[in-house]
Design an enzyme around this catalytic site. Structure first.
Site, PDB file in Angstrom:
ATOM      1  N   LYS A  37      -1.216  -7.601  -7.290  1.00  0.00           N
ATOM      2  CA  LYS A  37      -1.096  -8.024  -5.902  1.00  0.00           C
ATOM      3  C   LYS A  37      -1.434  -9.504  -5.832  1.00  0.00           C
ATOM      4  CE  LYS A  37      -3.783  -8.720  -3.083  1.00  0.00           C
ATOM      5  NZ  LYS A  37      -4.386 -10.016  -2.563  1.00  0.00           N
ATOM      6  N   THR A  86      -5.589 -15.268  -6.071  1.00  0.00           N
ATOM      7  CA  THR A  86      -6.131 -14.179  -5.270  1.00  0.00           C
ATOM      8  C   THR A  86      -5.352 -12.955  -5.693  1.00  0.00           C
ATOM      9  OG1 THR A  86      -6.618 -13.314  -3.104  1.00  0.00           O
ATOM     10  CG2 THR A  86      -4.615 -14.575  -3.272  1.00  0.00           C
ATOM     11  N   GLU A 129       3.349 -16.669  -0.235  1.00  0.00           N
ATOM     12  CA  GLU A 129       3.435 -16.578   1.222  1.00  0.00           C
ATOM     13  C   GLU A 129       4.476 -17.558   1.775  1.00  0.00           C
ATOM     14  OE1 GLU A 129      -1.137 -15.074   1.809  1.00  0.00           O
ATOM     15  OE2 GLU A 129      -0.682 -17.203   1.901  1.00  0.00           O
TER      16      GLU A 129
END
Length: 392
Positions: free
Chosen positions: A169, A180, A264
């Site tokens: 992820k 992250t 993102e």
């Protein structure tokens, strides 16, 4: 006792109460004879689960991995450490094992305490008898990810069938030397902890440790690599080891590239090759400098063939000697810059090539034999939108 998993890991997805009425947890039941190794973030504010898991992995081969999403349990002080230990102690009681036989990972918002009473209630009431798919496991650990990231591939070495499966992820706060990002990868080969650690380090340095979305290193990164010890391969044979590392590296790169693709708001994956440098350290400095450049990243998003931004970023590196007359710049294999002047090759062709989803930049320093490859994303309007309102 659940630790009987018939040669491969199994997954149990959980509703822990961190996210309202959503799956936000995962328990991985590692195969009974497995070997596991772990690499973690270098961030000095490492989250409580990272601190605990780094200790646990040195004590024994873990039997379980527990992951929560929605809350990083980072920068939470002694309360955060206490909550981590409470979860492990409760799981150990439930699973009939030692607390140090469980690896724990967390991902989500930094600086908030876990809703520990909700998590304890969820664990206590869960019978842990309903198994989930690899895709469902990947979905359970998502935060700002747009889609679950998982992969299964089969290779053949010396007539042996080598299987790899895993999930990861991550979408933002991605920087070389982890992200992250959480990842779990399993293979069916036989390896001891020393061998597995070498394989993990080698593959991570060519994959998870060379991806970048925004240049920010997370507090929670962890990659777990497990072998089930089902298939024996002659590891004294140098060709077997070479082929094995090639297979592992291929899998790690393909899986980690899904993070860059899902960066993102990302619309492009950029592969940056820095070649023929005087040292590996210089190649790494150059790759980080350019992959972090907002001007370069926005040019990639705008499909702008403005190669000058790349050259300017390279030239801004301080305290290093660069022979500018030897530098060559290629974008999508088109020579753009050579001998301190623009190259004459195909400016229209370059502009058209920028519309591709996958861009390749190669900087030939012409001064040595070292090299570094890094994968990074562009920077779009969507990235700003997502991260400007992350906690709200």
């Amino acid at each position: 006792m659940l630790w009987k998993t018939n040669m491969k890991s199994k997954f149990i997805t959980l509703k822990l109460g961190i996210k309202k009425n959503k799956i936000d947890g995962l328990l991985i039941l590692l195969s009974e004879n497995s070997t596991t190794q772990l690499i973690c973030t270098l961030n000095k504010f490492a989250a409580a689960p990272v601190i605990v898991s780094k200790k646990n992995i040195t004590k024994t081969n873990p039997k379980y991995i527990f992951i929560n999403s929605g809350n990083a349990n980072a920068c939470t002080g002694n309360d955060g450490l206490d909550n981590t230990k409470k979860i492990l102690n409760l799981l150990a009681e439930k699973l009939k094992c030692k607390s140090y036989e469980i690896i724990i990972m967390s991902t989500g918002i930094i600086g908030r305490q876990l809703p520990i009473h909700k998590i304890e209630k969820s664990i206590t009431n869960n019978p842990f008898n309903s198994y989930s798919s690899l895709k469902e496991a990947a979905s359970a650990v998502m935060t700002t990810d747009k889609y679950p990231k998982y992969l299964t591939k089969t290779y053949q070495i010396a007539s042996k069938k080598i299987i790899l499966k895993g999930f990861c992820k991550g979408a933002g706060m991605i920087e070389p030397n982890m992200a992250t990002m959480l990842a779990f990868i399993e293979t069916n080969i036989c390896a001891n902890k020393v061998q597995l650690k070498k394989y993990l380090s080698h593959c991570a340095n060519l994959s998870f440790n060379v991806i970048s979305v925004d240049g920010d290193m997370s507090t929670n990164d962890c990659v777990a690599f497990t072998c089930t010890n089902d298939v024996s391969l002659n590891l004294k044979n140098k060709n077997n080891i070479k082929m094995l590392l090639e297979c592992f590296t291929d899998f790690f790169i393909e899986l980690s590239s899904q993070i860059v693709k899902d960066g993102e708001g990302a619309t492009k994956i950029i592969k940056l090759n820095v070649i023929n440098t005087k040292s590996k350290e210089l190649a790494q400095r150059i790759s980080k400098k350019i992959s972090h450049s907002l001007l370069v990243k926005t040019a990639m998003y705008g499909e702008d063939p403005n190669w000058g931004r790349i050259i300017a970023s390279l030239g801004s590196l301080q305290n290093t000697s660069i022979n500018t007359s030897k530098v060559k710049l290629f974008i999508n294999k088109i020579l753009c810059f050579n001998n301190n002047v623009p190259a004459d090759e195909g400016s229209k062709k370059l502009a058209n090539s920028m519309k591709k989803n996958n861009i390749e930049i190669t900087i030939d320093m012409g001064s040595g034999k070292s090299r570094q490859t890094i994968y990074f994303s562009d920077l779009s309007h969507e990235y700003v939108h997502i991260n400007s309102a992350y906690t709200t």
